[in-house]
Design an enzyme around this catalytic site. Structure first.
Site, short mmCIF file in Angstrom:
data_model
loop_
_atom_site.label_atom_id
_atom_site.label_comp_id
_atom_site.label_asym_id
_atom_site.label_seq_id
_atom_site.Cartn_x
_atom_site.Cartn_y
_atom_site.Cartn_z
N ARG A 140 -51.12 -32.94 -13.49
CA ARG A 140 -51.67 -33.40 -14.77
C ARG A 140 -52.24 -34.82 -14.63
NH1 ARG A 140 -48.72 -35.60 -18.68
NH2 ARG A 140 -46.88 -34.38 -18.16
N TYR A 165 -72.72 -29.62 -31.05
CA TYR A 165 -71.95 -28.44 -30.66
C TYR A 165 -70.84 -28.27 -31.70
CZ TYR A 165 -69.05 -25.31 -27.97
OH TYR A 165 -68.30 -24.25 -27.58
N ASP A 208 -73.46 -36.27 -24.77
CA ASP A 208 -73.10 -34.94 -24.29
C ASP A 208 -74.34 -34.41 -23.55
OD1 ASP A 208 -72.71 -32.20 -23.94
OD2 ASP A 208 -71.49 -32.01 -25.75
N LYS A 253 -70.86 -24.77 -18.35
CA LYS A 253 -72.24 -24.34 -18.46
C LYS A 253 -72.96 -24.54 -17.11
CE LYS A 253 -70.77 -23.87 -22.66
NZ LYS A 253 -70.96 -24.83 -23.73
#
Ligand SMILES: *Cc1c(COP(=O)(O)O)cnc(C)c1O
Length: 398
Positions: free
Chosen positions: A61, A117, A189, A214
Site C-alpha cells: 500500500r 467525468y 485530467d 483508458k
C-alpha cells in the site's frame, strides 16, 4: 545516449532510457513482485523502510517495485524534465480523489468545470461540499469565467480537456496562468488526450491526473490511475494516498507497463482513424454535427491545434432527429461494442443521454451539454474501412 530519447523510445524502453542508465534487471520485462510486505535485513534497515516515503519495498500500500517502475515511466512520458514525480492508484477516480482530498480542507474554494467525468462532477457537487469545501463551476471554454470565479479562498482549479463526453476544451496555459497568479494549484485530467497528444505540465499546469484504464492501459482489461506533478506536490499528497488505500495491484501495474510499451503506436492510430471517420461522418445526411477537436468545424479547433499534438480517438456525434434515431444508430452498430469506457484497442460506443439518464435529470443534462441525440464513439484500432462500413450500415438504419 547523447540526445534525449523520443516519446516512442520512452514508451518501449522505459524510464531508465530517459535517465541514460542500463535496465536494472537482466529480465527484459520486469518481474511481477506479488508481495504485500517486504522483510528487513536488520533493525536499521527496518527503521529506514518505515520512515522513507514511497519506499518501493516496505508494504505494497506504501509502494511496490512495479509502482515505482510505472511512476518513473509516466513521469518520463508526461515531461522528461526530471523535476516531476508520480503516484499510481487503483483507478482514475483513485487519482482524482487523491488530489482533491489530499490538497483541500474545510473552508477552501475550488473552481471546476460545469462538464466533468461524471464521478469527478460528483466530487464538486456533493462530496467536497459535505466536507465544507466550496465549489464554483464554470463554462470551461470561457477563460474570463475562470478568472471571475477565483476568490480569496481559491486553492485549486480543476480542468479536464478534451472533456467527457462533449469534447469541449479548456485553455490549459490560460488556466495555469490564472492559478499561479492566485496562488492556487492547477490540475488537468489528461485522460482523453494521453501524454502523446497533450502535455499539460509543459503548459504550466501543476498536476496531471489520468485514468490509466483508458489509453495508457489501452486494452480494456485493467483499472488504474496516476497523478504526475512537481515533487513537492506529490510529497504533499503522499500521506493521503496511504489513507485512501486506492492501491494499484502489482498485476495491474504490470499490465499497465505492458500497455504503455505500445502507447505511441496505438494513440497515433487512434488519432488517424478518428480524424478520418470524423471527417466522413460530418458529411453524412443522418449526422447533425460531429464534435472532434481535430475537425476544423470544432468551435475550439484553434485552441486544439495550439495545445494538442493529436486529437485522440473519442468524438461526440449528434444524430439528426433526436433520442430515438440516436438510440437506433447505436443499437445497429456491430463493430463498436456498446459499452462504457474508452481509449482501448476495441471501438466502443455509448448513447450518452441513455447512459446519464439514471443519474441526471433533463435539466442537469442540458447544463452538462449532453444532448438527447449525442453518441460518444471511442474509435479503436480495428481496420478503419471496416469501421466506416459498419457506421454507414448503422446510419442507414436510423
Ligand atoms: C474514466 C475516466 C475517469 C475515471 O477513471 P476510472 O479509472 O474509471 O476510475 C476520470 N476521468 C476521465 C476523463 C475518464 O474518462
Amino acid at each position: 545516449m547523447t540526445q534525449a530519447p523520443s516519446f516512442d523510445t520512452l514508451c518501449v524502453q522505459g524510464a531508465h532510457a530517459a535517465a541514460g542508465e542500463p535496465a536494472v534487471d537482466s529480465a527484459l520485462v520486469p518481474p511481477i513482485v506479488y508481495s504485500a510486505t517486504f522483510a528487513a535485513s536488520n533493525a536499521q534497515a527496518f527503521a529506514e523502510m518505515a520512515s522513507q516515503p514511497r519506499h518501493a519495498r516496505y508494504y505494497t500500500r506504501y509502494g511496490n517495485p512495479l509502482h515505482e517502475h510505472v511512476a518513473r515511466q509516466l513521469v518520463a512520458l508526461e515531461d522528461g524534465s526530471g523535476a516531476h514525480d508520480a503516484l499510481v492508484t487503483a483507478s482514475g477516480m483513485g487519482a482524482v480523489s487523491l488530489v482533491l482530498l489530499g490538497l483541500l480542507k474545510a473552508g477552501d474554494h475550488v473552481v471546476a468545470q460545469t462538464n466533468h467525468y461524471m464521478a469527478s462532477a460528483k466530487h464538486f457537487a456533493e462530496l467536497l461540499p459535505r466536507f465544507g469545501v466550496r465549489c464554483t463551476l464554470v463554462d470551461q471554454t470561457d477563460l474570463a469565467a475562470w478568472e471571475r470565479a477565483i476568490q480569496p479562498g481559491t486553492k485549486l482549479l480543476m480542468t479536464e480537456t478534451p472533456v467527457n463526453p462533449t469534447c469541449a476544451l479548456t485553455d490549459l496555459a490560460g488556466v495555469a496562468r490564472l492559478a499561479h497568479a492566485a496562488g492556487a494549484v492547477s490540475v488537468c485530467d489528461n485522460t482523453f488526450a494521453s501524454p502523446l497528444n497533450q502535455q499539460p505540465l509543459a503548459l504550466g499546469i501543476d498536476l496531471v491526473v489520468h485514468s490509466a484504464t483508458k489509453y495508457l492501459g489501452g486494452h480494456h482489461d485493467i483499472t488504474a490511475g496516476a497523478v504526475i506533478g512537481a515533487k513537492a506536490l506529490i510529497d504533499t499528497l503522499w500521506p493521503t494516498q496511504i489513507c485512501l488505500g486506492a492501491t494499484l495491484s502489482p498485476m495491474d501495474a504490470w499490465l499497465l507497463l505492458r500497455g504503455i510499451r505500445t502507447l505511441a503506436l496505438r494513440v497515433r492510430q487512434h488519432n488517424a482513424s478518428a480524424l478520418e471517420l470524423a471527417r466522413w461522418l460530418e458529411q453524412q445526411p443522418q449526422v447533425e454535427r460531429v464534435f472532434y477537436p481535430g475537425l476544423e468545424s470544432h468551435p475550439q479547433h484553434a485552441l486544439a491545434v495550439a495545445q494538442m499534438r493529436g486529437f485522440g480517438g473519442v468524438m461526440n456525434i449528434l444524430i439528426r432527429g433526436g433520442y430515438e434515431p440516436a438510440s437506433r444508430f447505436v443499437h445497429a452498430l456491430k463493430l463498436p461494442r456498446q459499452a462504457v469506457s474508452l481509449g482501448g484497442v476495441e471501438s466502443l460506443v455509448v448513447h450518452a443521454a441513455a447512459m446519464w439518464r439514471g443519474t441526471m435529470n433533463d435539466e442537469q443534462m442540458r447544463v452538462a451539454g449532453i444532448a438527447p441525440n449525442a453518441v460518444r464513439l471511442s474509435v479503436g484500432v480495428e481496420g478503419v474501412d471496416d469501421l466506416r462500413a459498419d457506421l454507414a450500415r448503422a446510419l442507414a438504419a436510423v
